[in-house]
Scaffold this motif. Structure first.
Motif, PDB file in Angstrom:
ATOM      1  N   ILE A  62      80.456   0.284 154.185  1.00 53.01           N
ATOM      2  CA  ILE A  62      80.218   0.341 152.660  1.00 53.01           C
ATOM      3  C   ILE A  62      79.174   1.671 152.651  1.00 53.01           C
ATOM      4  O   ILE A  62      79.440   2.408 151.921  1.00 53.01           O
ATOM      5  N   ARG A  63      78.103   1.699 153.286  1.00 52.97           N
ATOM      6  CA  ARG A  63      77.180   2.716 153.441  1.00 52.97           C
ATOM      7  C   ARG A  63      76.864   2.944 154.595  1.00 52.97           C
ATOM      8  O   ARG A  63      76.604   2.054 155.814  1.00 52.97           O
ATOM      9  N   GLY A  64      76.750   4.173 155.086  1.00 50.12           N
ATOM     10  CA  GLY A  64      76.509   4.698 156.469  1.00 50.12           C
ATOM     11  C   GLY A  64      74.996   5.140 156.763  1.00 50.12           C
ATOM     12  O   GLY A  64      74.313   5.122 155.776  1.00 50.12           O
ATOM     13  N   GLU A  66      73.612   8.190 156.961  1.00 50.64           N
ATOM     14  CA  GLU A  66      73.268   8.986 156.018  1.00 50.64           C
ATOM     15  C   GLU A  66      72.596   8.563 154.764  1.00 50.64           C
ATOM     16  O   GLU A  66      71.647   8.894 154.033  1.00 50.64           O
ATOM     17  N   PHE A  67      73.454   7.510 154.078  1.00 50.29           N
ATOM     18  CA  PHE A  67      72.830   6.666 152.956  1.00 50.29           C
ATOM     19  C   PHE A  67      71.428   6.193 153.177  1.00 50.29           C
ATOM     20  O   PHE A  67      70.403   6.251 152.451  1.00 50.29           O
ATOM     21  N   LYS A  70      68.728   8.688 153.458  1.00 53.09           N
ATOM     22  CA  LYS A  70      68.421   9.218 152.140  1.00 53.09           C
ATOM     23  C   LYS A  70      67.548   8.353 151.267  1.00 53.09           C
ATOM     24  O   LYS A  70      66.772   8.757 150.615  1.00 53.09           O
TER      25      LYS A  70
ATOM     26  N   GLN B  26      85.753   6.319 150.185  1.00 49.84           N
ATOM     27  CA  GLN B  26      85.326   5.925 151.314  1.00 49.84           C
ATOM     28  C   GLN B  26      84.170   6.979 152.086  1.00 49.84           C
ATOM     29  O   GLN B  26      83.012   6.467 152.540  1.00 49.84           O
ATOM     30  N   THR B  29      80.896   7.296 149.578  1.00 50.10           N
ATOM     31  CA  THR B  29      79.933   6.226 149.700  1.00 50.10           C
ATOM     32  C   THR B  29      79.344   5.878 150.960  1.00 50.10           C
ATOM     33  O   THR B  29      78.167   5.760 151.085  1.00 50.10           O
ATOM     34  N   SER B  30      79.926   6.146 152.049  1.00 49.26           N
ATOM     35  CA  SER B  30      79.380   6.041 153.334  1.00 49.26           C
ATOM     36  C   SER B  30      78.523   6.908 153.921  1.00 49.26           C
ATOM     37  O   SER B  30      77.598   6.645 154.703  1.00 49.26           O
ATOM     38  N   GLN B  31      78.572   8.113 153.119  1.00 48.92           N
ATOM     39  CA  GLN B  31      77.795   9.285 153.475  1.00 48.92           C
ATOM     40  C   GLN B  31      76.594   9.328 152.459  1.00 48.92           C
ATOM     41  O   GLN B  31      75.905  10.467 152.469  1.00 48.92           O
ATOM     42  N   GLY B  32      76.455   8.441 151.396  1.00 48.92           N
ATOM     43  CA  GLY B  32      75.388   8.360 150.573  1.00 48.92           C
ATOM     44  C   GLY B  32      75.447   9.365 149.249  1.00 48.92           C
ATOM     45  O   GLY B  32      74.561   9.500 148.788  1.00 48.92           O
ATOM     46  N   VAL B  33      76.586   9.873 148.788  1.00 51.51           N
ATOM     47  CA  VAL B  33      76.908  10.589 147.686  1.00 51.51           C
ATOM     48  C   VAL B  33      76.592   9.550 146.424  1.00 51.51           C
ATOM     49  O   VAL B  33      77.170   8.323 146.488  1.00 51.51           O
ATOM     50  N   GLU B  34      75.771  10.062 145.603  1.00 48.48           N
ATOM     51  CA  GLU B  34      75.514   9.202 144.512  1.00 48.48           C
ATOM     52  C   GLU B  34      76.740   9.088 143.529  1.00 48.48           C
ATOM     53  O   GLU B  34      77.455  10.277 143.251  1.00 48.48           O
TER      54      GLU B  34
END
Lengths: 410, 107
Positions: A62-64, A66-67, A70, B26, B29-34
């Protein structure tokens, strides 16, 4: 910096709480402890696309990393919290170390209910909660000749559909008198039974499993109380879930088959919050309910975060849920349990319909199959306490969207 | 890997590389893009991964399914001709340079 807010559990609820805390303006540390070794991942595909090998594990994240970097959220995966200490505002990890916290959210999830009968621990008997469970079941489906699913609920039926897609012989044994008895209306239960029969699944209701028979440690058959025996080399048990409320109970928080919370995710201790599958929600009339769904986890997580920031954000939205079986996308909004009337739009025979449920003339729930537009509309109507009439629902030429535009009285 | 530009709700541009077979949702979201909620995790069941697709490679996208169209009818932000659900767009090399703009709200 002050003490962190600690979140116990790295599933949907814990993640939603962490994300919402940042959005609400919490500046200090946020720490999530997750018992599993993974970053938070989507569980619904575990009984669907992932089980069939269509979705690789990485895509469930769901969130990796990088998230988390950040958002300055510290994810401590593969860490088990062994106790919470409300008076000391601290938690204890299983290595004995303590950590102080400024606030605490319990999002410890649930675990599959165990059968508790002879043979339940034989090799080849599995239940489904984690990525590893799903990978194991998927691999065993490939090798199995006879799959028996115990429990005709959503997970059991989704596993049955997946095993049929792989060409396996599948029997579903349900103890109640219909499939999906706890969650769906009789009409939907009948539809789902026909759907599975049409795909070659043999679903047997009123089938109470009495024991599992093994040979050299591996399961070979499932026996029912009425003396029948079903050959099996893979048994998947889907008989419900049990809330992981032990941490809360040991700490003296009020629990009743789940950590009791109010609409704002507060537990009986005003400094501790809980969200998701581990909770039991206390309603205004005193009744308790448990919801195991992504929506409930996310919304309770958000409410917990808001409450930690001193804001009431009660979660009152109509519950919604979905299940994908074969080519049927079943979506449920609200509830059908107390319905006294129902009205149909579309055609059950064509796998394209919506059932609108009423109580005392008021809309209380809508189940749809392959009509996602109706599902979304139903959620809006329910959240706005708007009700179509049965005549409007039954008239295919009446556009239900008009009700939202006009804002008809409830 | 295919490079895609996301424009977050506040206007920030984020470029990420996405492997073939991953959906825009996918990867983002997993890389934290808002700007994406994606509550249902990509089952086309919640309409909270709405985005606006821009740029020449958009012409290579498969058309939306009936399910996606019905869900797009229910997005919270304005539905435009280039509205899509990012969970329904799978990465392929001919999408290099695609621009994905996030709406102001998803729910």
């Amino acid at each position: 910096m002050g003490e962190p807010i600690i979140i116990v559990g790295a599933g949907q609820a814990g993640l939603a709480a962490a994300e919402a805390l940042r959005a609400e303006g919490w500046r200090d540390e946020i720490v999530i402890y997750g018992a599993e070794k993974h970053a938070p991942y989507n569980r619904p595909p575990l009984s669907k696309g992932y089980l069939l090998g269509e979705t690789p594990a990485a895509q469930l994240t769901i969130r990796g990393a990088e998230f988390f970097a950040k958002k300055r959220i510290e994810l401590c995966a593969a860490h088990t919290v062994s106790a919470i200490e409300p008076d000391a505002h601290s938690i204890v990890l299983d290595d004995g170390s303590r950590r102080q916290c400024a606030g605490l959210v319990l999002a410890t999830g649930s675990r599959p209910r165990e059968l508790g009968i002879e043979g339940a621990r034989l090799s080849g008997v599995a239940s489904l909660r984690t990525l590893e469970d799903s990978a194991e079941i998927g691999a065993r489906i490939d090798r199995a000749d006879n799959v028996v699913v115990i429990g005709g609920g959503f997970i059991g039926l989704e596993v049955a559909a997946a095993a049929r897609k792989r060409g396996r012989s599948v029997i579903v044994l349900e103890a109640m008198d219909r499939l999906l008895a706890r969650v769906a209306s009789p009409a939907v239960s009948e539809y789902v039974a026909r759907l599975h029969a049409g795909h070659g699944v043999h679903a047997i209701t009123n089938a109470k499993v009495s024991r599992l028979v093994g040979e050299n440690g591996s399961v070979r058959a499932v026996e029912t109380a009425d003396g029948r025996s079903f050959p099996a080399d893979l048994v998947v048990v889907g008989v419900g879930a049990v809330a992981n409320d032990e941490l809360a109970r040991s700490a003296g928080l009020a629990c009743d088959r789940g950590v009791i919370v109010d609409a704002c995710s507060r537990t009986s201790d005003p400094a501790i919050f809980a969200a998701g599958d581990c909770t039991a929600r206390r309603h205004g009339d005193g009744a308790l309910s448990r919801l195991e769904s992504v929506q409930n986890a996310v919304e309770q997580g958000k409410s917990a975060a808001a409450a930690l920031m001193g804001k009431d954000r009660p979660f009152h939205a109509a519950p919604w849920f979905w299940s994908d079986q074969y080519d049927a996308k079943l979506q449920m909004a609200g509830t059908s349990a107390q319905a006294d009337k129902a009205a149909l739009r579309g055609s059950m025979a064509q796998n394209h319909f919506s059932l609108f449920y009423f109580r005392g003339g008021k809309l209380i729930g809508v189940d749809t199959v392959n009509r996602p537009g109706d599902h979304m509309l139903a959620r809006k109507l329910l959240d706005a306490s708007l009700s179509p009439t049965i005549e409007q629902v039954s008239n295919p030429d009446f556009d239900l969207k008009n009700l939202l535009a006009v804002g008809a009285p409830a | 890997m295919t490079r895609i530009t996301f424009i977050e709700p506040q206007g920030a541009e984020v470029e990420i590389d996405i492997a073939d077979g991953w959906t825009l949702m996918q990867a983002a979201t997993s890389q934290g893009v808002e700007g994406i909620e994606a509550e249902c995790g990509g089952s086309c069941a919640c309409a909270t991964c709405h985005c606006y697709i821009e740029g020449e490679p958009a012409a290579h996208l498969p058309t939306p399914t009936q399910t996606e169209l019905e869900m797009l009818d229910n997005v919270v932000a304005a539905r435009l001709p280039n509205s899509r659900l990012s969970c329904q767009i799978k990465m392929a090399p001919d999408l290099e340079g695609l621009i994905v703009r996030m709406p102001e709200a998803q729910s």
